[in-house]
Design a protein around this motif. Structure first.
Motif, short mmCIF file in Angstrom:
data_model
loop_
_atom_site.label_atom_id
_atom_site.label_comp_id
_atom_site.label_asym_id
_atom_site.label_seq_id
_atom_site.Cartn_x
_atom_site.Cartn_y
_atom_site.Cartn_z
N SER A 187 10.62 -23.28 4.28
CA SER A 187 10.56 -22.11 3.87
C SER A 187 9.28 -21.34 3.64
O SER A 187 8.96 -20.50 4.11
N PHE A 188 8.59 -22.07 2.64
CA PHE A 188 7.32 -21.81 2.15
C PHE A 188 6.15 -21.77 3.37
O PHE A 188 5.28 -20.85 3.48
N ALA A 189 6.21 -22.73 4.09
CA ALA A 189 4.98 -23.21 5.14
C ALA A 189 5.67 -23.72 6.41
O ALA A 189 5.89 -24.93 6.53
N PRO A 190 6.54 -22.73 7.19
CA PRO A 190 7.14 -23.33 8.32
C PRO A 190 6.30 -24.12 9.18
O PRO A 190 5.32 -23.58 9.42
N GLY A 191 6.56 -25.22 9.72
CA GLY A 191 6.16 -25.86 10.63
C GLY A 191 4.93 -27.06 10.15
O GLY A 191 4.32 -27.53 10.80
N TRP A 192 4.94 -27.15 8.68
CA TRP A 192 4.08 -28.09 7.77
C TRP A 192 4.12 -29.53 8.37
O TRP A 192 3.07 -30.27 8.58
N ASP A 193 5.40 -29.99 8.91
CA ASP A 193 5.74 -31.16 9.17
C ASP A 193 4.87 -31.58 10.33
O ASP A 193 4.62 -33.03 10.69
N LYS A 194 4.61 -30.69 11.14
CA LYS A 194 3.95 -30.89 12.59
C LYS A 194 2.41 -31.10 12.34
O LYS A 194 1.65 -31.37 13.29
N LYS A 195 1.97 -30.62 11.28
CA LYS A 195 0.37 -30.63 11.20
C LYS A 195 0.08 -31.62 9.78
O LYS A 195 -1.21 -31.90 9.64
N ILE A 196 0.98 -31.89 8.81
CA ILE A 196 0.39 -32.48 7.62
C ILE A 196 0.93 -34.02 7.84
O ILE A 196 2.33 -34.22 8.01
N ASN A 197 0.20 -34.96 7.23
CA ASN A 197 0.42 -36.39 7.04
C ASN A 197 1.16 -36.40 5.59
O ASN A 197 0.48 -36.38 4.61
N SER A 198 2.59 -36.67 5.77
CA SER A 198 3.41 -36.83 4.50
C SER A 198 3.10 -38.01 3.68
O SER A 198 3.44 -38.23 2.63
#
Length: 277
Positions: A195-206
């Protein structure tokens, strides 16, 4: 006035009988930055022929007592409206919103007592209020939105996307470092970070370490603002608490490079580290 709830965050103000918040002693610092930005943009409001709007979607009750010192201070909407009137370039209208209708009622009453013209008040989520007010804004007016949510969950990116549709909309945004540091992995696992940063999971190494994750999420969020056509100032203020713990970043975004110059002149109220944890 609805019944006041005593949950440790609010109390009745003996001066006017309305609700006031109980907040940390760092609150005046961000309000001083807001006040100075309202002051330094008075010529901008004049250029727009007085067609300027101040928007505060997390307005609170309009007054607060500092928890440690006991000092009573005005909230952001009152600070901005008062400063604009003092500079003789008042906002054409002041729009306030808050999820809690008791806060909205108290803040509106206090603005009216100051004889602020054209106050429009809405109870609801920031996302809902932003959607409702967008069609009502002056089509060629200058707008300043102060977004000061309690936590990251309360600032869905959709709020910014909606406000960005206005032709001229400066954004002064409080991003909670403390919330991000403490809860970044919980927010990721629950899906609430989308919600805060949509699409983060495609750009950030968790799998990154927490400090790297926090910075990666913040920089990705900044990139989303850029994709909307915003220039995000590098003068990002890091505000700390009484024990020097990082609390939040204060971010200015505008579609005009003049805003960055003006923000650079007023943002550093007191020396604070910038863009560090």
């Amino acid at each position: 006035m609805p019944t006041q709830k005593d949950d440790g965050r609010y109390e009745l103000d003996p001066e006017d009988g309305l609700r006031r918040a109980i907040v940390g002693d760092w609150a005046p610092e961000k309000h001083l930055r807001l006040q100075k930005y309202v002051d330094i943009t008075r010529a901008v409001r004049r250029k727009f022929g007085g067609n300027a709007t101040y928007i505060d979607l997390y307005c609170g009750s309009g007054r607060a007592r500092l928890r440690k010192t006991g000092e009573v201070v005005e909230g952001s909407a009152l600070v901005a409206a008062t400063e604009a009137m003092r500079g003789r370039n008042p906002y054409r209208e002041v729009i306030i919103g808050d999820l809690d209708p008791v806060n909205v009622e108290a803040c509106e009453a206090r603005l009216n007592r100051l004889r602020v013209d054209n106050v429009r008040a809405y109870a609801g989520t920031a996302e809902d209020v932003a959607t409702r007010i967008l069609p009502t804004l002056h089509p060629t007016g200058f707008n300043l939105a102060f977004l000061d949510p309690f936590n990251l969950e309360s600032l869905p990116f959709q709020v910014i996307q909606t406000l960005s549709q206005a032709k001229s909309m400066d954004l002064l945004i409080h991003v909670s470092i403390m919330d991000l540091q403490r809860n970044v992995r919980t927010l990721m696992a629950s899906g609430k970070l989308n919600s805060f940063a949509p699409g983060w999971d495609k750009k950030i190494n968790s799998a990154a370490t927490n400090p790297k994750l926090v910075m990666a999420v913040f920089e990705y969020w900044r990139s989303l603002l850029s994709q909307l056509g915003y220039l995000v100032s590098d003068n990002i203020e890091r505000v700390t608490g009484n024990r020097n713990q990082p609390l939040y970043w204060l971010v200015l975004a505008s579609k005009h490079d003049l805003a960055d110059k003006l923000w650079g002149e007023v943002s550093q109220v007191e020396p604070q580290g910038r863009l560090v944890l």
